[in-house]
Design an enzyme around this catalytic site. Structure first.
Site, PDB file in Angstrom:
ATOM      1  N   GLU A 108      22.603   1.096 -21.501  1.00  0.00           N
ATOM      2  CA  GLU A 108      22.834  -0.787 -22.511  1.00  0.00           C
ATOM      3  C   GLU A 108      23.653  -1.504 -21.660  1.00  0.00           C
ATOM      4  O   GLU A 108      23.209  -2.225 -22.370  1.00  0.00           O
ATOM      5  CB  GLU A 108      23.433  -0.023 -23.326  1.00  0.00           C
ATOM      6  CG  GLU A 108      24.865   0.585 -23.839  1.00  0.00           C
ATOM      7  CD  GLU A 108      25.378   2.704 -22.909  1.00  0.00           C
ATOM      8  OE1 GLU A 108      26.287   2.169 -23.958  1.00  0.00           O
ATOM      9  OE2 GLU A 108      23.735   2.928 -22.782  1.00  0.00           O
TER      10      GLU A 108
ATOM     11  N   CYS B 242      25.797   9.400 -20.852  1.00  0.00           N
ATOM     12  CA  CYS B 242      27.086   9.877 -20.290  1.00  0.00           C
ATOM     13  C   CYS B 242      27.365  11.315 -20.900  1.00  0.00           C
ATOM     14  O   CYS B 242      26.570  12.162 -20.764  1.00  0.00           O
ATOM     15  CB  CYS B 242      27.744   8.579 -20.978  1.00  0.00           C
ATOM     16  SG  CYS B 242      29.408   9.032 -20.078  1.00  0.00           S
TER      17      CYS B 242
ATOM     18  N   HIS C 289      25.787   4.690 -18.015  1.00  0.00           N
ATOM     19  CA  HIS C 289      25.857   3.197 -19.477  1.00  0.00           C
ATOM     20  C   HIS C 289      24.938   2.604 -19.407  1.00  0.00           C
ATOM     21  O   HIS C 289      24.309   1.099 -19.821  1.00  0.00           O
ATOM     22  CB  HIS C 289      26.578   2.702 -19.566  1.00  0.00           C
ATOM     23  CG  HIS C 289      28.068   4.083 -20.719  1.00  0.00           C
ATOM     24  ND1 HIS C 289      28.360   4.500 -22.350  1.00  0.00           N
ATOM     25  CD2 HIS C 289      28.684   4.516 -19.670  1.00  0.00           C
ATOM     26  CE1 HIS C 289      29.029   5.392 -21.721  1.00  0.00           C
ATOM     27  NE2 HIS C 289      29.759   5.312 -20.817  1.00  0.00           N
TER      28      HIS C 289
END
Length: 539
Positions: free
Chosen positions: A512, A383, A510
């Site tokens: 993750e 990001c 993102h």
């Protein structure tokens, strides 16, 4: 009929209600049941999207674009389920919807009150989660502690649920603390007694207790707690401090927690017991990692552990695959200069720059990214990290010295990163980002595509309002930057990479949020592979 399990907490906050709920959810799921997780937060914010990471920790994003409590990340990673807008409800959201109904005249002139209107809306949210998911079990965690003024409407609503759906379909699990007085070498049960008494005073009799403690609780203390709380001693579960998060579901299973829940709720699960063999292998790998890999994380909110919890978890997930423990060195971006970056990166195997908002620390991130690029240190940007990697490339490779993001410098001449066109006229901050799951088409022959198993298109979660400025794409490509992932219409840049580097990839989304302990996300997996230099070791 859907079964409803409500997890409450007493004595102190941060007892591990979310981990308790997640661990039980994992056990029930591994018995073949369809489980939905839910979190009620008593704060008046509509969602945590505009809250400081120092106040709240990480903002988790669901597939449908909900900005949610970080506990939803625990739910998704531990239980391995997908959450949605029905999974996180705040007091602010409840009041907002009730007031909107009042303004429309939906209450036909009635006096709008906490009971029944607020509590009815809370119950509606609980049952909506059941209806939209067709789940066998809904596990709802109530934030805060029993006795908190803010939690009162939620407690009243879950009390009423017993009557609404039938006593045989509702179970209350209460988490409390059994402190150990080290000076006296004695465990104290009084806090638990008082916490349960408080819960009973509002009409809720817990059906199971989960006792957080530093060491095992002897039978005498369990009997005492059972006597004073009216909870059968066989439904008193220990939650002992554990070296690994993965120990908790296994410890609960050893005590028969999932079977006792099934017995109480008359659940005939497809499997007679939870199959936790793969989980045991994961737990064993996590405890016996043979190598160490140092990753430097340069961020804005490094002082708070929870601010990057999904990122650090995703790094560890990838580490398990390579049998290496990831030692994360968190560095405050503001502290980085050209003079100290070499010292900061000394001994580091890789650099990660995660997301964030605002102008603070941007130059430190750019300095760190430049050092990684020039010294061929594996780099993963997320990001804001992707945006700063783009700015760094423009400044140092394209010689656009004034290159910047309009988030930091609204009128900069070379606005490499600019606000998205459809966000320019937004006046509010909350709920106005590009949020949720979006596709990205991957370019053939790139390391990014290889990281994702040669897929044509991937789906990843976003949370941003700034993007790469397309007028610079041609210049970037001529200088060696590859846009390895773009939106299917080729309008938005999603991933950049430098193919000649060992690993230099940055994503606007993102990654993750899609990492799981037994299935590390593609970019994290490839990043740790490059940083560690180790082969994959299945377990």
């Amino acid at each position: 009929m859907t079964k409803y399990i409500f997890v409450t907490g007493g004595v102190v906050s941060s007892l591990g209600k979310g981990i308790t709920a997640s661990s039980l959810g994992r056990l029930l799921k591994n018995r073949g049941l369809k489980v939905t997780m839910q979190k009620f937060d008593p704060y008046i914010n509509i969602d945590p999207g505009t809250m400081s990471p120092y106040q709240h920790g990480e903002v988790y994003v669901t597939e449908d674009g909900t900005e949610a409590d970080l506990d939803l990340g625990h739910y998704e990673r531990i239980v391995d389920v997908r959450t949605s807008k029905y999974s996180n409800v705040t007091t602010g959201k409840i009041y907002q919807e009730v007031l909107e109904k009042e303004r429309r005249g939906d209450y036909n002139g009635a006096t709008v009150q906490v009971i029944p209107h607020i509590t009815d809306m809370i119950k509606k949210k609980i049952m909506r989660a059941a209806l939209t998911t067709d789940s066998d079990v809904i596990i709802s965690e109530i934030g805060g502690t029993v006795g908190d003024m803010e939690s009162t409407p939620f407690m009243e609503a879950i009390r009423q649920m017993r009557r609404e759906v039938g006593e045989e379909n509702v179970m209350y699990i209460h988490c409390t603390l059994v402190p150990l007085l080290h000076a006296a070498h004695e465990m104290k049960t009084k806090p638990t007694q008082h916490s349960v008494a408080e819960l009973r005073s509002i009409g809720i009799q817990p059906n199971m207790l989960v006792l957080r403690a530093e060491q095992p609780i002897d039978q005498e203390h369990k009997n005492k707690i059972s006597t004073f709380t009216d909870v059968p001693v066989d439904r008193i579960i220990e939650s002992i401090d554990a070296p690994s998060l993965f120990d908790v579901p296994l410890a609960f299973q050893k005590q028969g927690m999932d079977q006792k829940v099934c017995d109480f709720l008359h659940i005939d699960s497809p499997k007679p017991e939870a199959d936790m063999e793969a989980w045991k292998k994961l737990d064993d790998r996590a405890k016996n990692l043979k190598h160490h890999t140092k990753i430097t994380l340069v961020g804005k909110y490094v002082e708070l552990e929870d601010a990057y919890i999904s990122v650090t978890d995703a790094l560890q997930h990838a580490g398990y695959l390579y049998n290496t423990k990831i030692d994360v060195d968190k560095v405050q971006a503001e502290d980085i200069t050209e003079d100290n970056i070499a010292k900061i990166m000394e001994g580091s195997d890789g650099l990660i720059v995660p997301g964030g908002f605002g102008t603070r620390g941007l130059e430190g991130m750019i300095t760190a990214i430049k050092y990684a690029r020039e010294n061929d240190i594996p780099f993963l940007g997320i990001c804001l990290g992707m945006q700063m990697a783009s700015v760094e490339f423009a400044r140092d490779i394209l010689n656009l010295e004034d290159a910047n993001t309009t988030e930091a410098e609204p009128h900069c001449k070379n606005n490499i990163i600019d606000i998205m066109a459809d966000k320019r006229d937004e006046e509010n901050i909350g709920g106005t980002l590009r949020l949720g799951l979006y596709p990205a088409a991957l370019k053939k022959g790139t390391k990014t595509r290889e990281a994702y198993g040669d897929q044509d298109v991937i789906q990843e979660r976003h949370r941003h309002r700034f993007e790469f400025n397309n007028k610079y794409r041609e210049a970037f490509e001529k200088a060696g930057m590859v846009f390895s992932g773009v939106s299917p219409d080729n309008h938005l840049v999603e991933i950049i990479e430098l193919p000649k580097k060992k690993f230099f990839i940055a994503a606007q989304y993102h990654p993750e949020f899609l990492s799981r302990p037994q299935r590390p996300e593609g970019l994290f997996k490839s990043f740790i592979g490059a940083a560690s230099g180790l082969p994959e070791q299945e377990f």
